[in-house]
Design an enzyme around this catalytic site. Sequence first.
Site, short mmCIF file in Angstrom:
data_model
loop_
_atom_site.label_atom_id
_atom_site.label_comp_id
_atom_site.label_asym_id
_atom_site.label_seq_id
_atom_site.Cartn_x
_atom_site.Cartn_y
_atom_site.Cartn_z
N CYS A 47 0.74 -1.17 0.04
CA CYS A 47 -0.02 0.01 0.09
C CYS A 47 0.86 1.22 0.09
CB CYS A 47 -0.86 -0.05 1.29
SG CYS A 47 -1.86 1.60 1.46
N CYS B 39 -1.76 5.84 6.63
CA CYS B 39 -3.04 5.48 6.91
C CYS B 39 -3.18 4.73 8.41
CB CYS B 39 -3.59 4.66 6.09
SG CYS B 39 -5.37 4.03 6.32
N CYS C 200 -4.25 -0.01 8.60
CA CYS C 200 -3.33 -1.20 8.43
C CYS C 200 -2.19 -0.88 9.61
CB CYS C 200 -2.89 -1.67 7.27
SG CYS C 200 -4.18 -2.21 6.26
N CYS D 11 -8.03 0.91 -1.87
CA CYS D 11 -7.71 0.50 -0.68
C CYS D 11 -7.37 -1.07 -0.93
CB CYS D 11 -8.64 0.51 0.45
SG CYS D 11 -8.27 0.00 2.03
N GLN E 286 -19.99 -10.24 10.05
CA GLN E 286 -18.60 -10.31 9.80
C GLN E 286 -18.05 -9.80 8.55
OE1 GLN E 286 -16.60 -10.83 12.18
NE2 GLN E 286 -17.42 -12.02 13.77
N TYR F 270 -25.98 -11.51 21.76
CA TYR F 270 -25.32 -10.44 20.69
C TYR F 270 -25.57 -11.16 19.43
CZ TYR F 270 -23.17 -9.17 25.11
OH TYR F 270 -22.88 -8.73 26.39
N GLU G 96 -30.54 -9.76 20.96
CA GLU G 96 -29.88 -8.80 20.25
C GLU G 96 -30.48 -7.38 20.53
OE1 GLU G 96 -27.31 -6.17 18.88
OE2 GLU G 96 -26.65 -8.01 18.27
N ASP H 115 -21.15 -13.53 21.57
CA ASP H 115 -20.07 -12.73 20.66
C ASP H 115 -20.35 -11.14 20.89
OD1 ASP H 115 -18.58 -12.03 18.48
OD2 ASP H 115 -19.91 -12.61 16.81
N CYS I 30 -13.57 -10.57 19.73
CA CYS I 30 -12.94 -9.63 18.91
C CYS I 30 -11.74 -8.85 19.50
CB CYS I 30 -13.58 -8.65 18.02
SG CYS I 30 -14.51 -7.68 18.89
#
Length: 556
Positions: free
Chosen positions: A73, A79, A82, A161, A285, A314, A335, A381, A408
Amino acid sequence: MDLQKNKVYRCQITDYTADGTGFAKIEGRAVFVPRTAVGDQCDVRIVKVTKNVAFGRVEKIIVPSAQRTAPACPVADKCGGCCYQHITYGEELRAKEKKVRDALTRIGGQDGAKLLGITGAPTTEHYRNKAQYPVGRDKEGSIVTGFYRPRSHDIVPVEKCLIQSETADKIAAVVREWMTEFSVMPYDYEKKRGTIRHIYVRVGEKSGESQLTLISATKKMPKLDVLVERLRAAAPSLTGILLNHNQRDDNVILGDRTDVLWGEPMLEDRLCGHTFLLSPEAFYQVNHAQAERLYACAVDYAGLTGEETVLDLYCGAGTITLALAEHAKTAIGVEIVPEAIENAKRNALRNGMENTEFFCADAGQAAQRLAKRGIDVLVVDPPRKGLDATARDAILKMQPPKVVYVSCDPATLARDVAELCGAGYTLEKAQAFDLFPRTFHVETVVLLSHKKADSYIHIDVEFGEGEGKIPVDSIAKRAEAYKPKEKVTYKMIKEYIEAKYGFKVHTAYIAEVKRNLGLPMYDAPNAVEELKQPRKHPTPEKVEAIKDALRYFAVI
């Protein structure tokens, strides 16, 4: 000898922090150096020094790491999207696996061998099915889209991107050109004026469909019919063009109302053999191929035989719930987002899954109400902040035999695992998955089982004349094993943030973040005085900085 600011030191990078920053020891002091690789021998200029740590930037790579590679990139060094473009993918996976294992051992107090490994992605490019581009102006006044520079609201212009879908980039370009031609103003967050805030594109990996949602601060815009016509010509995969109204003063992307400018209000896609309709608000996801592997692992860990009642907290649009329902007697999804629950109900009907139920409610409150149903397996989750105190308490009261936790954020996962294991659960196994190549984010699935007591400790309490007698020999080992942690003060957190990020945070902000994470609180001397004033909330960037500090000091 203390490190001197602006002085250049030679060092070797030996590790990565949780956010992908390189770590080195210089004259006994921990130094954080962005965009470096383990094994780099480099000259580093010290830019900030605090009592405990220092921060530097690379002046020159003397001997590059064997894991270093040229970033694909062109704006990788600018940026904030990443952080691992400069290392091999194998090294990135090693760093992420270590990150999860370190969290489970250091924060969670668990055996690191329970982490069985990490599942890498089949591709590191164009894997995202969701793009949210902020819109602004560059120094010349031209309208740009891209991504924020680290720890700022400055937009780094990005037209192509490498991790977003090419369809999303193409759609963003059409919107930019329309805004420029018809003088549609980007929203200015400082001046609180303007029109377009974000360009939000979702694509269906299996369906081939795409959807655009324009997030606007105003209700009227010129030549929307022209925009629709141009978008349909440039991106034939579009099945819906939506306008979301957001007049909030904060950085929340979506507002409460969405209108259809053209086409369908929802995007269709297939995941794990099921068809899903997705509203812009519904969680889905971002990496389709890896999501199927992640969910397959969650179902495997659940160990269903067809006789169980499963509760999925969730649940979003019901993606995991439907995967579980294939192997369970009943699958219940919960949820808090109304649009997502409506999606989930429709998705269950579309796929003929009659053994499902869905409730729109807070996860913790719903778990308390559903405990009497006799839950055999609980799947959670949660968002990045992990389980809140209400949800954790509900789980401990419910005591399902199995808990499958999809996370996550390794730090909040480890915190919750420590809490659950301290109340009778055992960590059986864990598996990490890379759903976000080139970024520092990583997903993990863990299986917790409930320990049934096979013996009890009997404690007699005798009250005599002003004395109590408590025989505690049977718990002496636990007492010996307990070692209190060094207290992490607000001052330490504030110093860390000021040194690393260059801004200050109020004690009340730290307290609010800790409260939202469900961390223990203690009374501050000025708490009463602070409450006399209207409570102010920290900005998202300050929230992230505080969380970073809490991770650094192993609070989460």
